[in-house]
Design a protein around this motif. Structure first.
Motif, PDB file in Angstrom:
ATOM      1  N   SER A   1       6.451  -3.347 -10.445  1.00  0.00           N
ATOM      2  CA  SER A   1       6.016  -2.995  -8.957  1.00  0.00           C
ATOM      3  C   SER A   1       7.249  -2.039  -8.420  1.00  0.00           C
ATOM      4  O   SER A   1       8.248  -2.406  -8.732  1.00  0.00           O
ATOM      5  CB  SER A   1       5.445  -3.846  -8.062  1.00  0.00           C
TER       6      SER A   1
ATOM      7  N   GLU B   1       1.049  -6.487   7.380  1.00  0.00           N
ATOM      8  CA  GLU B   1       1.307  -7.838   7.405  1.00  0.00           C
ATOM      9  C   GLU B   1       0.335  -8.717   8.053  1.00  0.00           C
ATOM     10  O   GLU B   1      -0.084  -9.646   7.511  1.00  0.00           O
ATOM     11  CB  GLU B   1       2.751  -8.014   7.926  1.00  0.00           C
TER      12      GLU B   1
ATOM     13  N   SER C   1       0.596  -6.581   3.269  1.00  0.00           N
ATOM     14  CA  SER C   1       2.196  -6.244   2.966  1.00  0.00           C
ATOM     15  C   SER C   1       2.317  -6.019   1.675  1.00  0.00           C
ATOM     16  O   SER C   1       1.537  -6.334   0.551  1.00  0.00           O
ATOM     17  CB  SER C   1       2.766  -7.314   3.466  1.00  0.00           C
ATOM     18  N   TYR C   2       3.544  -5.378   1.353  1.00  0.00           N
ATOM     19  CA  TYR C   2       3.866  -5.045  -0.182  1.00  0.00           C
ATOM     20  C   TYR C   2       3.832  -6.425  -0.905  1.00  0.00           C
ATOM     21  O   TYR C   2       3.454  -6.484  -2.125  1.00  0.00           O
ATOM     22  CB  TYR C   2       5.133  -4.505  -0.054  1.00  0.00           C
ATOM     23  N   GLN C   3       4.476  -7.575  -0.244  1.00  0.00           N
ATOM     24  CA  GLN C   3       4.660  -8.691  -0.855  1.00  0.00           C
ATOM     25  C   GLN C   3       3.078  -9.539  -1.211  1.00  0.00           C
ATOM     26  O   GLN C   3       3.046  -9.951  -2.293  1.00  0.00           O
ATOM     27  CB  GLN C   3       5.480  -9.741  -0.111  1.00  0.00           C
TER      28      GLN C   3
ATOM     29  N   GLN D   1       1.745  -7.321  -4.206  1.00  0.00           N
ATOM     30  CA  GLN D   1       2.189  -7.960  -5.467  1.00  0.00           C
ATOM     31  C   GLN D   1       1.549  -8.919  -5.925  1.00  0.00           C
ATOM     32  O   GLN D   1       1.383  -8.999  -7.289  1.00  0.00           O
ATOM     33  CB  GLN D   1       3.677  -7.945  -5.353  1.00  0.00           C
TER      34      GLN D   1
END
Length: 383
Positions: free
Chosen positions: A195, A105, A110-112, A115
């Motif tokens: 995703s 993060e 981060s994943y977000q 994406q």
């Protein structure tokens, strides 16, 4: 043979064992795995040695779980390197990391965030104890995980203290679980075009390995496992004759077997100890002791002949020196040779998976740190 994951690009932001072992599984199945490593030092596993064995300045352990991969050195705190990695991420199918919660993060991966770079990315995360909770940022190390999971009270005897498993079993199983999750995510993405986030933890993996005995504990009034007091005890929850027995020249392993039949075949009177199936557990130690004294009177080969002829599940107990000479070992073709950069040969194990009856071999050794930077920069136009 075309391997099933050919064409799949994996970015491995991982070090040590769990994450890289998952990457190894994917590479064996045909995926292109690029290790993203910090400059100068790289994956910490490069210096984590077993028996202090090194090859080309990297530990033998590193070589065992990073074969058939590429290495790209990048500083995640450097804006230019991060910019290059964003381009790589936009082209990738899968990325995995095992940083402690919060690290990615801070970096902006981060994943977000990822994406937004790649809406179809499969994002894998390995933690010690999960992403949330009071233990989230504790070090996830194999022995520590074994110790808090109850596993160390399954091996050894009742006279022993806790006995850890002699392998990095938490790491290895977590890597297997991650690989399973990532491949399942590939199928889901193929159906949805979206995703997928895949999360695994060392603690959950080692608890899952114990699903049989934990289920027993949860449904048996909270009774703790009862290890036998006898040497050779092999399972805290199984009755006699299950275990390993000394013979006149070695050791014999007995799996689940008809206790009455075994005692009859080896001419060992247990009538005072064994009345029904319940006494096989209640009198386990005395039964194992009685059988053990009898097994010491003859050679292992003698007992194998007697027991195997009557369908009793048993085996000789071997060390590595003897095990690798078995015809069964040779027939399985479990070994393969890797060609190192200087032409030397390194022997290791091969994938245990067969596809259409063909073994999955790879002779490509683990990469040197940053070995593939130039070609990856050129291929993906990162400069």
């Amino acid at each position: 043979m075309r391997k099933p994951l050919e064409g799949v690009l994996v970015l491995e932001f991982c070090q040590f064992l769990a994450g890289p072992s998952a990457g190894l599984k994917l590479a064996d199945l045909g995926a292109r795995v690029i290790k993203i490593e910090r400059p100068i030092h790289g994956d910490a596993c490069r210096q984590l040695a077993i028996k202090n064995l090194f090859i080309d300045n990297d530990s033998l352990l590193f070589h065992t779980i990073n074969r058939h991969k590429e290495s790209y050195a990048a500083d995640l705190k450097d804006p230019e390197d991060l910019k290059r990695l964003n381009v790589l991420i936009s082209k990738a199918d899968i990325m995995v990391h095992n940083f402690r919660p919060g690290v990615m993060e801070k970096i902006g991966l981060s994943y977000q965030a990822v994406q937004l770079i790649n809406p179809k990315i499969i994002y894998g995360v390995v933690t010690g104890y999960g992403n949330e909770g009071p233990w989230a940022k504790k070090p996830g190390q194999d022995l520590l995980i074994q110790s808090i999971s109850g596993l160390t009270y399954l091996s050894g005897t009742s006279n022993d203290g806790p006995v850890p498993f002699g392998l990095s079993v938490s790491d290895i199983m977590c890597g297997n679980h991650l690989a399973q999750g990532l491949m399942a995510a590939l199928i889901k993405r193929a159906k949805t075009g979206k995703s997928v986030l895949v999360e695994v933890s060392l603690l959950e993996s080692i608890l899952d390995v114990q699903f049989e005995v934990i289920t027993t504990y949860l449904n048996d009034g909270g009774k703790l496992p009862e290890r036998s007091a006898m040497d050779g005890s092999a399972h805290a929850y199984l009755s006699a004759p299950y275990g390993i027995y000394a013979t006149a020249n070695g050791y014999l392993a007995l799996a689940m077997a008809d206790l009455a039949l075994v005692s009859q075949l080896i001419n060992c009177d247990i009538s005072d100890l064994y009345g029904d199936k319940h006494s096989a557990f209640e009198n386990r130690d005395a039964l194992i002791s009685r059988l053990g004294e009898k097994f010491k009177t003859a050679h292992t080969g003698n007992w194998l002949t007697i027991l195997e002829d009557e369908g009793v599940w048993c085996a000789e107990v071997l060390d590595y020196k003897s095990a690798v000479k078995l015809k069964a070992y040779q027939d399985l073709a479990i070994e393969q040779e890797l060609v190192l950069n200087d032409g030397r040969i390194l022997k290791t194990t091969a994938s245990p998976i067969r596809l259409n009856r063909e073994k999955l071999f790879s002779t490509k050794a683990a990469p040197g740190l940053g070995h593939n930077n130039n070609e990856i920069n050129e291929e993906f136009k990162l400069n």
